[in-house]
Scaffold this motif. Sequence first.
Motif, PDB file in Angstrom:
ATOM      1  N   ARG A   7      -2.324  76.152 -35.382  1.00 28.11           N
ATOM      2  CA  ARG A   7      -2.558  75.271 -36.527  1.00 28.11           C
ATOM      3  C   ARG A   7      -1.645  74.060 -36.569  1.00 28.11           C
ATOM      4  N   HIS A   8      -0.700  73.920 -35.609  1.00 29.28           N
ATOM      5  CA  HIS A   8       0.334  72.915 -35.769  1.00 29.28           C
ATOM      6  C   HIS A   8       0.811  72.410 -34.410  1.00 29.28           C
ATOM      7  N   LEU A   9       0.889  71.104 -34.256  1.00 33.88           N
ATOM      8  CA  LEU A   9       1.472  70.466 -33.083  1.00 33.88           C
ATOM      9  C   LEU A   9       2.542  69.495 -33.573  1.00 33.88           C
ATOM     10  N   ALA A  10       3.619  69.340 -32.822  1.00 34.25           N
ATOM     11  CA  ALA A  10       4.686  68.428 -33.226  1.00 34.25           C
ATOM     12  C   ALA A  10       5.064  67.504 -32.074  1.00 34.25           C
ATOM     13  N   LEU A  11       5.153  66.223 -32.393  1.00 32.04           N
ATOM     14  CA  LEU A  11       5.550  65.192 -31.444  1.00 32.04           C
ATOM     15  C   LEU A  11       6.824  64.528 -31.943  1.00 32.04           C
ATOM     16  N   TYR A  12       7.731  64.186 -31.039  1.00 34.10           N
ATOM     17  CA  TYR A  12       8.850  63.315 -31.382  1.00 34.10           C
ATOM     18  C   TYR A  12       8.394  61.888 -31.111  1.00 34.10           C
ATOM     19  N   ASN A  65       6.832  68.406 -28.605  1.00 33.23           N
ATOM     20  CA  ASN A  65       8.037  69.178 -28.878  1.00 33.23           C
ATOM     21  C   ASN A  65       7.743  70.657 -29.055  1.00 33.23           C
ATOM     22  N   HIS A  66       6.772  70.987 -29.904  1.00 34.29           N
ATOM     23  CA  HIS A  66       6.428  72.392 -30.120  1.00 34.29           C
ATOM     24  C   HIS A  66       5.048  72.486 -30.758  1.00 34.29           C
ATOM     25  N   PHE A  67       4.528  73.710 -30.817  1.00 34.35           N
ATOM     26  CA  PHE A  67       3.275  73.982 -31.513  1.00 34.35           C
ATOM     27  C   PHE A  67       3.503  75.177 -32.410  1.00 34.35           C
ATOM     28  N   GLY A  68       2.560  75.472 -33.279  1.00 38.04           N
ATOM     29  CA  GLY A  68       2.780  76.555 -34.221  1.00 38.04           C
ATOM     30  C   GLY A  68       1.542  77.389 -34.472  1.00 38.04           C
ATOM     31  N   PHE A  69       1.773  78.690 -34.643  1.00 38.30           N
ATOM     32  CA  PHE A  69       0.713  79.636 -34.960  1.00 38.30           C
ATOM     33  C   PHE A  69       0.840  80.099 -36.406  1.00 38.30           C
ATOM     34  N   GLN A  70      -0.283  80.217 -37.071  1.00 32.48           N
ATOM     35  CA  GLN A  70      -0.334  80.903 -38.355  1.00 32.48           C
ATOM     36  C   GLN A  70      -0.775  82.334 -38.067  1.00 32.48           C
ATOM     37  N   VAL A  71       0.001  83.296 -38.551  1.00 26.46           N
ATOM     38  CA  VAL A  71      -0.284  84.708 -38.314  1.00 26.46           C
ATOM     39  C   VAL A  71      -0.426  85.429 -39.644  1.00 26.46           C
ATOM     40  N   ASP A  72      -1.130  86.546 -39.640  1.00 27.44           N
ATOM     41  CA  ASP A  72      -1.330  87.305 -40.871  1.00 27.44           C
ATOM     42  C   ASP A  72      -0.174  88.239 -41.184  1.00 27.44           C
ATOM     43  N   ASP A  73       0.559  88.696 -40.167  1.00 23.51           N
ATOM     44  CA  ASP A  73       1.672  89.622 -40.370  1.00 23.51           C
ATOM     45  C   ASP A  73       2.859  89.131 -39.559  1.00 23.51           C
ATOM     46  N   LEU A  74       3.707  88.341 -40.190  1.00 25.58           N
ATOM     47  CA  LEU A  74       4.843  87.727 -39.518  1.00 25.58           C
ATOM     48  C   LEU A  74       5.807  88.776 -38.970  1.00 25.58           C
ATOM     49  N   ALA A  75       6.095  89.804 -39.752  1.00 25.89           N
ATOM     50  CA  ALA A  75       7.038  90.841 -39.312  1.00 25.89           C
ATOM     51  C   ALA A  75       6.533  91.543 -38.055  1.00 25.89           C
ATOM     52  N   PRO A 106       7.584  82.652 -22.260  1.00 29.45           N
ATOM     53  CA  PRO A 106       8.342  82.956 -21.043  1.00 29.45           C
ATOM     54  C   PRO A 106       8.796  81.731 -20.248  1.00 29.45           C
ATOM     55  N   GLU A 107       8.142  80.585 -20.456  1.00 28.75           N
ATOM     56  CA  GLU A 107       8.543  79.354 -19.763  1.00 28.75           C
ATOM     57  C   GLU A 107       9.546  78.539 -20.574  1.00 28.75           C
ATOM     58  N   GLY A 108       9.882  78.996 -21.782  1.00 28.46           N
ATOM     59  CA  GLY A 108      10.839  78.283 -22.621  1.00 28.46           C
ATOM     60  C   GLY A 108      10.222  77.282 -23.579  1.00 28.46           C
ATOM     61  N   ASN A 109       8.884  77.219 -23.665  1.00 27.38           N
ATOM     62  CA  ASN A 109       8.232  76.321 -24.613  1.00 27.38           C
ATOM     63  C   ASN A 109       8.423  76.849 -26.030  1.00 27.38           C
ATOM     64  N   TRP A 110       8.788  75.950 -26.943  1.00 31.41           N
ATOM     65  CA  TRP A 110       9.006  76.331 -28.336  1.00 31.41           C
ATOM     66  C   TRP A 110       7.689  76.455 -29.076  1.00 31.41           C
ATOM     67  N   PHE A 111       7.607  77.449 -29.952  1.00 29.82           N
ATOM     68  CA  PHE A 111       6.501  77.520 -30.899  1.00 29.82           C
ATOM     69  C   PHE A 111       7.008  78.096 -32.207  1.00 29.82           C
ATOM     70  N   ASP A 112       6.363  77.679 -33.286  1.00 30.09           N
ATOM     71  CA  ASP A 112       6.700  78.157 -34.625  1.00 30.09           C
ATOM     72  C   ASP A 112       5.736  79.242 -35.033  1.00 30.09           C
ATOM     73  N   LEU A 113       6.182  80.070 -35.971  1.00 28.46           N
ATOM     74  CA  LEU A 113       5.349  81.120 -36.564  1.00 28.46           C
ATOM     75  C   LEU A 113       5.394  80.949 -38.071  1.00 28.46           C
ATOM     76  N   SER A 114       4.234  81.012 -38.700  1.00 25.78           N
ATOM     77  CA  SER A 114       4.147  80.896 -40.147  1.00 25.78           C
ATOM     78  C   SER A 114       3.143  81.873 -40.694  1.00 25.78           C
ATOM     79  N   GLU A 115       3.513  82.528 -41.770  1.00 27.00           N
ATOM     80  CA  GLU A 115       2.576  83.397 -42.458  1.00 27.00           C
ATOM     81  C   GLU A 115       1.888  82.648 -43.592  1.00 27.00           C
ATOM     82  N   HIS A 116       2.618  81.709 -44.211  1.00 25.82           N
ATOM     83  CA  HIS A 116       2.049  80.980 -45.351  1.00 25.82           C
ATOM     84  C   HIS A 116       1.196  79.791 -44.937  1.00 25.82           C
TER      85      HIS A 116
END
Length: 121
Positions: A7-12, A65-75, A106-116
């Motif tokens: 759901r999310h991409l980030a550029l510098y 820079n990074h991308f992000g996933f929205q997940v239903d169960d963050l824990a 595993p390659e070191g690429n950053w990604f975010d996780l969000s439940e909200h």
Amino acid sequence: MPRPRLRHLALYARQPDRLAKFYREHFAMEVIHSDADGNQFLSDGYLTLAVLKHQMGGEAPVGMNHFGFQVDDLAATCEALAEDEVEAPQRRASPRPFAEYRATDPEGNWFDLSEHGYGVA
């Protein structure tokens, strides 16, 4: 468990305002958040594009820079990632309104996780 959603991409960017204007004019994206640092968060109604102010003294290059996933169960997601051969997800230190955790693949690429979620236009 439902499938996580990208759901999310980030550029510098050197000029976040100019880049945000480009995406607004050419792709009808809407600004859903901006901050005093000059960061711009745009949406097409589904995906959020973060255009982050590049700091010349910083180590991160301009561009993706990074991308992000929205997940239903963050824990559960953090627990499963911690069991893999990657660094365990860490709570985000920044006060940004999106993404509770940061992780790496595993390659070191950053990604975010969000439940909200990442917001919509």
